[in-house]
Design a protein around this motif. Structure first.
Motif, PDB file in Angstrom:
ATOM      1  N   ALA A 181      -9.835  15.040   1.338  1.00  9.42           N
ATOM      2  CA  ALA A 181     -10.768  16.042   1.845  1.00  9.42           C
ATOM      3  C   ALA A 181     -10.833  15.907   3.374  1.00  9.42           C
ATOM      4  CB  ALA A 181     -12.140  15.860   1.207  1.00  9.42           C
ATOM      5  N   ILE A 211     -18.189  18.657   5.390  1.00 17.73           N
ATOM      6  CA  ILE A 211     -19.599  18.290   5.260  1.00 17.73           C
ATOM      7  C   ILE A 211     -20.502  19.280   5.990  1.00 17.73           C
ATOM      8  CG2 ILE A 211     -21.298  16.484   5.801  1.00 17.73           C
ATOM      9  CD1 ILE A 211     -18.972  14.470   5.370  1.00 17.73           C
ATOM     10  N   LYS A 214     -12.309  22.365   2.674  1.00 10.80           N
ATOM     11  CA  LYS A 214     -12.554  20.943   2.439  1.00 10.80           C
ATOM     12  C   LYS A 214     -13.892  20.697   1.740  1.00 10.80           C
ATOM     13  CE  LYS A 214      -8.667  19.385   3.947  1.00 10.80           C
ATOM     14  NZ  LYS A 214      -7.700  18.777   3.001  1.00 10.80           N
ATOM     15  N   ILE A 221     -14.200  18.670  -1.883  1.00 10.37           N
ATOM     16  CA  ILE A 221     -15.183  17.643  -2.231  1.00 10.37           C
ATOM     17  C   ILE A 221     -15.877  17.989  -3.547  1.00 10.37           C
ATOM     18  CG2 ILE A 221     -17.375  16.589  -1.527  1.00 10.37           C
ATOM     19  CD1 ILE A 221     -16.358  16.892   1.407  1.00 10.37           C
ATOM     20  N   SER A 222     -16.312  19.226  -3.705  1.00 15.33           N
ATOM     21  CA  SER A 222     -16.992  19.642  -4.928  1.00 15.33           C
ATOM     22  C   SER A 222     -16.035  19.666  -6.120  1.00 15.33           C
ATOM     23  CB  SER A 222     -17.622  21.026  -4.742  1.00 15.33           C
ATOM     24  OG  SER A 222     -18.662  20.984  -3.796  1.00 15.33           O
ATOM     25  N   CYS A 282     -13.320  17.823  -6.619  1.00 17.34           N
ATOM     26  CA  CYS A 282     -13.036  16.444  -7.066  1.00 17.34           C
ATOM     27  C   CYS A 282     -14.235  15.842  -7.787  1.00 17.34           C
ATOM     28  CB  CYS A 282     -12.631  15.575  -5.882  1.00 17.34           C
ATOM     29  SG  CYS A 282     -10.982  15.923  -5.231  1.00 17.34           S
ATOM     30  N   GLU A 283     -15.429  16.163  -7.320  1.00 19.52           N
ATOM     31  CA  GLU A 283     -16.624  15.662  -7.985  1.00 19.52           C
ATOM     32  C   GLU A 283     -16.722  16.230  -9.403  1.00 19.52           C
ATOM     33  OE1 GLU A 283     -20.975  14.669  -6.380  1.00 19.52           O
ATOM     34  OE2 GLU A 283     -20.547  16.818  -6.361  1.00 19.52           O
ATOM     35  N   THR A 324     -12.176  10.740  -3.995  1.00 18.87           N
ATOM     36  CA  THR A 324     -12.202  11.648  -2.852  1.00 18.87           C
ATOM     37  C   THR A 324     -12.214  10.830  -1.574  1.00 18.87           C
ATOM     38  OG1 THR A 324     -13.569  13.162  -4.150  1.00 18.87           O
ATOM     39  CG2 THR A 324     -13.402  13.589  -1.786  1.00 18.87           C
ATOM     40  N   ALA A 335     -12.318  11.300   2.555  1.00 23.65           N
ATOM     41  CA  ALA A 335     -12.572  12.260   3.630  1.00 23.65           C
ATOM     42  C   ALA A 335     -12.233  11.622   4.968  1.00 23.65           C
ATOM     43  CB  ALA A 335     -14.028  12.709   3.600  1.00 23.65           C
ATOM     44  N   TYR A 344     -15.786   7.885  -3.630  1.00 19.42           N
ATOM     45  CA  TYR A 344     -15.870   8.735  -2.442  1.00 19.42           C
ATOM     46  C   TYR A 344     -16.000   7.838  -1.214  1.00 19.42           C
ATOM     47  CZ  TYR A 344     -17.725  12.089   0.989  1.00 19.42           C
ATOM     48  OH  TYR A 344     -17.922  12.857   2.104  1.00 19.42           O
ATOM     49  N   VAL A 375     -15.621   8.073   3.309  1.00 24.36           N
ATOM     50  CA  VAL A 375     -15.229   8.637   4.593  1.00 24.36           C
ATOM     51  C   VAL A 375     -14.540   7.535   5.388  1.00 24.36           C
ATOM     52  CG1 VAL A 375     -16.031   9.631   6.769  1.00 24.36           C
ATOM     53  CG2 VAL A 375     -17.120  10.310   4.621  1.00 24.36           C
TER      54      VAL A 375
END
Length: 261
Positions: free
Chosen positions: A141, A146, A159, A163-164, A166-167, A182, A184, A223, A225
């Motif tokens: 992502a 964000i 992107k 994120i959504s 993959c969730e 995920t 980021a 997840y 970052v």
């Protein structure tokens, strides 16, 4: 020997991930539109690394072409087996101006590459991984998913969708033994970012990113970052009221349009 399947492997993050996995002794299936570039890269690697003849598989596919990508995945399974890790890395970043009619087509291109391309990358492997009862799907992502940034509507929207997506997929596959991760990235020095006209805090090299990403994947973190300071900033930005966020963006240079040089 474990196998990883990586899209967008002809440069940047994808190529750095492929190299890092090879250095760890994994088999690697690399996928990109530019098969000639991939082949040249593998040939150069063979001059500096001792590679088994079956350690690298090169597959040609365009992630915007569903049939092309599924065919590459099927070829990978036939030639190398079902991957342990699939990394949907291929993506594009193009600035748009919604007031311009032609930019609607550009936004479609970005969404088809970054979102549908990811789902298509995962699709051919899910049933086989479910049968095996194990596997890892990794979606690349971006912190740009964000909060929205000026001129970056297409990329940020794509992107955020990644994120959504993959969730959602993680919830669907939780009981099957398949992990969905995920990652980021913040700012990574790749062809995707080299034309940005604004400051890029915590800019990192593709190799540094790949090292941290592989650690995240091996740990099964759902997840993350990368790098972590950008993660702190992302959390702060996500919680800012719109009025304050909009004020912070005042005067910030916008992402250049796709047609600007």
């Amino acid at each position: 020997m474990n196998l990883v399947f990586i899209t967008g492997a002809s440069s940047g993050i994808g190529q750095a991930l492929a190299l890092a996995y090879l250095q760890k002794g994994w088999r690697v299936a690399v996928v990109a539109r530019r098969a000639d570039t991939l082949n040249a890269w593998v040939q150069a690697l063979q001059k500096t690394m001792v590679l088994d003849s079956e350690q690298v598989g090169v597959f040609h596919a365009d992630v915007q072409n569903t049939d092309s990508l599924i065919a590459a995945a099927d070829d990978c399974i036939a030639q190398m087996g079902v991957p342990d890790v699939v990394i949907a890395n291929a993506g594009i970043s193009l600035g748009i101006d919604t007031a311009e009619r032609e930019d609607l087509a550009v936004m479609k291109q970005v969404m088809e590459t970054n979102v549908l391309g990811m789902a298509t990358t995962f699709h051919p492997f899910i049933r086989a991984m479910q049968t095996r009862g194990a596997g890892t799907l990794v979606g690349i992502a971006s912190v740009a998913g964000i909060r929205g940034l000026p001129g970056h509507a297409a990329y940020c929207a794509s992107k955020a969708a990644v994120i959504s997506y993959c969730e959602s997929l993680r919830g669907e596959l939780r009981s099957s033994g398949i992990r969905v991760i995920t990652i980021a990235p913040g700012y990574v020095a790749t062809p995707l970012t080299e034309r940005n006209r604004y400051p890029m805090p915590f800019l990192m090299t593709p190799d540094a990113f790949a090292h941290q990403a592989i650690q995240t994947i091996s740990r099964g973190t759902s997840y993350r970052v990368i790098p972590w300071p950008m993660g702190l900033i992302a959390k702060l930005l996500a919680g800012l009221p719109n009025a304050l966020f909009d004020r912070l963006l005042t005067g910030r240079p916008r992402k250049h349009r796709h047609s600007d040089r």
